[in-house]
Design a protein around this motif. Structure first.
Motif, PDB file in Angstrom:
ATOM      1  N   LEU A 168       0.843  -1.202   0.000  1.00  0.00           N
ATOM      2  CA  LEU A 168       0.000   0.000   0.000  1.00  0.00           C
ATOM      3  C   LEU A 168       0.874   1.246   0.000  1.00  0.00           C
ATOM      4  CD1 LEU A 168      -2.734  -1.102   2.560  1.00  0.00           C
ATOM      5  CD2 LEU A 168      -3.078  -0.656   0.123  1.00  0.00           C
ATOM      6  N   VAL A 169       1.859   1.261   0.900  1.00  0.00           N
ATOM      7  CA  VAL A 169       2.734   2.423   1.001  1.00  0.00           C
ATOM      8  C   VAL A 169       3.550   2.568  -0.289  1.00  0.00           C
ATOM      9  CG1 VAL A 169       4.721   3.354   2.288  1.00  0.00           C
ATOM     10  CG2 VAL A 169       2.771   2.376   3.519  1.00  0.00           C
ATOM     11  N   GLY A 170       3.832   1.447  -0.938  1.00  0.00           N
ATOM     12  CA  GLY A 170       4.593   1.473  -2.188  1.00  0.00           C
ATOM     13  C   GLY A 170       3.767   1.833  -3.423  1.00  0.00           C
ATOM     14  N   GLY A 171       2.442   1.949  -3.271  1.00  0.00           N
ATOM     15  CA  GLY A 171       1.630   2.419  -4.401  1.00  0.00           C
ATOM     16  C   GLY A 171       0.960   1.323  -5.215  1.00  0.00           C
ATOM     17  N   ILE A 172       0.669   0.183  -4.622  1.00  0.00           N
ATOM     18  CA  ILE A 172       0.053  -0.911  -5.386  1.00  0.00           C
ATOM     19  C   ILE A 172      -1.344  -0.535  -5.901  1.00  0.00           C
ATOM     20  CG2 ILE A 172      -0.968  -2.118  -3.381  1.00  0.00           C
ATOM     21  CD1 ILE A 172      -0.229  -4.764  -4.791  1.00  0.00           C
ATOM     22  N   VAL A 173      -2.069   0.256  -5.113  1.00  0.00           N
ATOM     23  CA  VAL A 173      -3.430   0.634  -5.517  1.00  0.00           C
ATOM     24  C   VAL A 173      -3.376   1.500  -6.775  1.00  0.00           C
ATOM     25  CG1 VAL A 173      -5.453   2.006  -4.818  1.00  0.00           C
ATOM     26  CG2 VAL A 173      -4.467   0.308  -3.259  1.00  0.00           C
ATOM     27  N   ASP A 174      -2.411   2.412  -6.821  1.00  0.00           N
ATOM     28  CA  ASP A 174      -2.242   3.252  -8.014  1.00  0.00           C
ATOM     29  C   ASP A 174      -1.923   2.385  -9.228  1.00  0.00           C
ATOM     30  OD1 ASP A 174      -1.459   6.262  -6.554  1.00  0.00           O
ATOM     31  OD2 ASP A 174      -1.310   4.419  -5.407  1.00  0.00           O
ATOM     32  N   ALA A 175      -1.088   1.343  -9.023  1.00  0.00           N
ATOM     33  CA  ALA A 175      -0.713   0.461 -10.139  1.00  0.00           C
ATOM     34  C   ALA A 175      -1.939  -0.289 -10.676  1.00  0.00           C
ATOM     35  CB  ALA A 175       0.365  -0.523  -9.695  1.00  0.00           C
ATOM     36  N   PHE A 176      -2.804  -0.754  -9.795  1.00  0.00           N
ATOM     37  CA  PHE A 176      -4.031  -1.450 -10.232  1.00  0.00           C
ATOM     38  C   PHE A 176      -4.984  -0.475 -10.916  1.00  0.00           C
ATOM     39  CE2 PHE A 176      -4.626  -5.931  -8.848  1.00  0.00           C
ATOM     40  CZ  PHE A 176      -3.343  -6.161  -8.364  1.00  0.00           C
ATOM     41  N   GLU A 177      -5.176   0.686 -10.302  1.00  0.00           N
ATOM     42  CA  GLU A 177      -6.120   1.664 -10.865  1.00  0.00           C
ATOM     43  C   GLU A 177      -5.676   2.142 -12.241  1.00  0.00           C
ATOM     44  OE1 GLU A 177      -8.189   3.567  -6.854  1.00  0.00           O
ATOM     45  OE2 GLU A 177      -6.680   4.733  -7.926  1.00  0.00           O
ATOM     46  N   ALA A 178      -4.373   2.258 -12.429  1.00  0.00           N
ATOM     47  CA  ALA A 178      -3.862   2.716 -13.730  1.00  0.00           C
ATOM     48  C   ALA A 178      -4.280   1.766 -14.850  1.00  0.00           C
ATOM     49  CB  ALA A 178      -2.338   2.837 -13.677  1.00  0.00           C
ATOM     50  N   GLU A 179      -4.562   0.524 -14.511  1.00  0.00           N
ATOM     51  CA  GLU A 179      -4.989  -0.464 -15.513  1.00  0.00           C
ATOM     52  C   GLU A 179      -6.496  -0.682 -15.464  1.00  0.00           C
ATOM     53  OE1 GLU A 179      -3.071  -1.894 -17.806  1.00  0.00           O
ATOM     54  OE2 GLU A 179      -1.314  -0.799 -17.084  1.00  0.00           O
ATOM     55  N   GLY A 180      -7.192   0.199 -14.770  1.00  0.00           N
ATOM     56  CA  GLY A 180      -8.655   0.129 -14.712  1.00  0.00           C
ATOM     57  C   GLY A 180      -9.184  -1.005 -13.844  1.00  0.00           C
ATOM     58  N   LEU A 181      -8.379  -1.500 -12.932  1.00  0.00           N
ATOM     59  CA  LEU A 181      -8.812  -2.619 -12.068  1.00  0.00           C
ATOM     60  C   LEU A 181      -9.417  -2.084 -10.770  1.00  0.00           C
ATOM     61  CD1 LEU A 181      -5.607  -4.767 -12.638  1.00  0.00           C
ATOM     62  CD2 LEU A 181      -7.930  -5.405 -13.377  1.00  0.00           C
ATOM     63  N   ARG A 182     -10.423  -2.810 -10.267  1.00  0.00           N
ATOM     64  CA  ARG A 182     -11.045  -2.394  -9.002  1.00  0.00           C
ATOM     65  C   ARG A 182     -10.249  -2.973  -7.837  1.00  0.00           C
ATOM     66  NH1 ARG A 182     -16.043  -0.489  -8.344  1.00  0.00           N
ATOM     67  NH2 ARG A 182     -16.962  -2.017  -6.942  1.00  0.00           N
ATOM     68  N   VAL A 183      -9.872  -2.107  -6.903  1.00  0.00           N
ATOM     69  CA  VAL A 183      -8.969  -2.530  -5.833  1.00  0.00           C
ATOM     70  C   VAL A 183      -9.328  -1.811  -4.544  1.00  0.00           C
ATOM     71  CG1 VAL A 183      -7.273  -0.823  -6.661  1.00  0.00           C
ATOM     72  CG2 VAL A 183      -6.506  -2.704  -5.198  1.00  0.00           C
TER      73      VAL A 183
END
Ligand code: AMP
Ligand code: GLY
Length: 421
Positions: free
Chosen positions: A74-89
């Protein structure tokens, strides 16, 4: 719905157990998971920090919803990585997970928005930190700014200890870059309570309270650990305290993050100390607690997917979170020597006792299946034995009875989880 859970400890086993109860979950994956999670989900050998591989997996398998259990990704930005590909997270973006990722950030936020916490100063220069210590009151608390597996906090009784602590954190880099900045704060006394919450950026819904036992040995002696056991609810978390925290801590934190342009979506874990001057924030975490999740989630009546999706969709105001009128106690079975050094690979026996029971849970924290198909110890914290009861006393008796069902070499546990009740 296809669900992916990222993580592989007791908390993730508790999350996967809750997801498996949902009628909407058709298929659950867990990366990397563990031997216990494998009975409910398909474990995928991808590590939580391998964002690219996780995103690719989620796209290929057409995952509908991903839940991030752990702090590091989370602190490393995994949510941003998923959202950038249009994935729900489910989880906070990097700019909001900083609430846990930087203690200096969270302390400054609390100061700016008048959220009660211990007085503090932060330093990036060891010399200035040492000079400050000369005039500070003892005992004093030193905190490495970044993530340090819950171990970056030193409580110092003497000036010598404090000076040595600054050296360890800032010069010897005992906690790596986490120690580039140090927070030095006032020592507080009181009972600790963990309050977890779901947040959708605007609305906050609280989970039932819990208390953690962080020290390794009975009587709160020994080193700090990730947590040796926990119980829920906390009898010390009264209605008055709840009302105070709602007014001065919970919603103000959510509003502050929004005002800062860092709307928080996910779980905020409030680590509180109930001081004589009232409740104060010890720390924030940006995910469910471990082992707190192991006592709180089994008591939650709602479908966890409904709640988490409401967070992502910004519709949490329509959700009424409900908990059973019962209690839960979790006793962690660890490897002798945890948190310093311990052996792994011992066969675990007796796990079948938990099958088909609704009021006992054996959450796996550090286990794996060996080449012979046996389940063996694979970490410092091995299992979280949780029992539900009508009240805390009954839950505690049941949990300790159940710790006897499980056998493995070098099994270690505390005997006083929930004794303060
Ligand atoms: P933290 O990771 O910030 O929650 O700190 C770990 C543990 O250190 C807490 O659970 C407390 O037991 C203790 N601690 C942290 N900050 C303080 C403080 N200001 N005063 C007293 N104890 C503290
Ligand atoms: N049990 C404390 C934590 O999860 O940080």
């Amino acid at each position: 719905m296809k669900v992916l859970v990222v993580g592989g400890g007791g908390r993730e086993h508790a999350i996967v157990t809750a997801v498996a109860k949902s009628t909407r979950a058709e298929k659950i994956y867990c990366a990397p998971g563990n031997a216990g999670i494998a009975s409910l989900a398909e474990c995928v050998p991808i590590q939580p920090m391998e964002f690219g591989k996780l995103v690719t997996f989620a796209k290929e398998r057409k995952i509908d919803f991903t839940i991030i259990g752990m702090d590091d990704p989370l602190v490393g930005g995994i949510v941003d990585a998923f959202e950038a590909e249009g994935l729900r997270v489910f989880g906070p973006r990097k700019n909001a997970a900083i609430l846990e990722g930087s203690k200096a950030f969270s302390k400054d936020l609390m100061k700016k928005y008048n959220i009660p916490t211990a007085a503090y100063e932060s330093f990036t220069d060891a010399k200035e930190a040492l000079a400050y210590l000369e005039r500070a009151k003892l005992p004093i608390v030193l905190k490495a700014d970044g993530l340090a597996l819950g171990k970056g906090v030193l409580i110092c009784n003497t000036l010598e200890e404090a000076k040595a602590g600054v050296k360890e954190i800032m010069e010897d880099k005992k906690f790596g870059n986490a120690g580039d900045t140090i927070v030095i704060e006032e020592f507080m006394t009181g009972r600790e309570v963990s309050v977890l919450s779901f947040v959708d950026g605007n609305t906050i819904r609280l989970l039932s309270s819990a208390q953690d036992h962080k020290r390794a040995k009975d009587g709160d002696e020994g080193l700090n650990t990730g947590g040796m056991g926990t119980f829920s609810p906390s009898p010390f978390y009264t209605k008055e305290i709840d009302e105070y925290c709602k007014k001065y801590i919970y919603q103000p934190t959510v509003d502050a993050m929004k005002k800062e342009g860092r709307p928080f979506v996910g779980v905020i874990f409030f680590g509180l100390m109930l001081t004589e001057e009232g409740p104060k924030v010890l720390e924030y975490n940006a995910r469910l607690g471990d082992p707190e999740a192991q006592v709180v989630l089994p008591r939650m009546k709602n479908d966890i997917l409904d709640v988490m999706e409401a967070c992502v969709d910004g519709t949490l105001h329509t959700v009424d979170l409900q908990f059973e009128e019962n209690a839960a106690v979790c006793v962690v079975l660890a490897s002798q020597g945890y948190p310093v050094s311990y052996e792994k690979g011992f066969v675990i026996e007796g796990l079948e006792h938990f099958e088909g029971r609704e009021d006992y849970f054996c959450f796996h924290a550090g286990t794996k299946q060996n080449e012979d198909g046996q389940i063996v110890t694979n970490g410092g914290r091995v299992l979280g034995i949780t029992a539900l009861g009508n009240d805390l006393m009954q839950a505690r008796t049941k949990a300790y009875d159940a710790t006897e069902w499980v056998k493995f070499a070098n099994k270690y546990m505390r005997h006083d989880i929930g004794n303060a009740i």
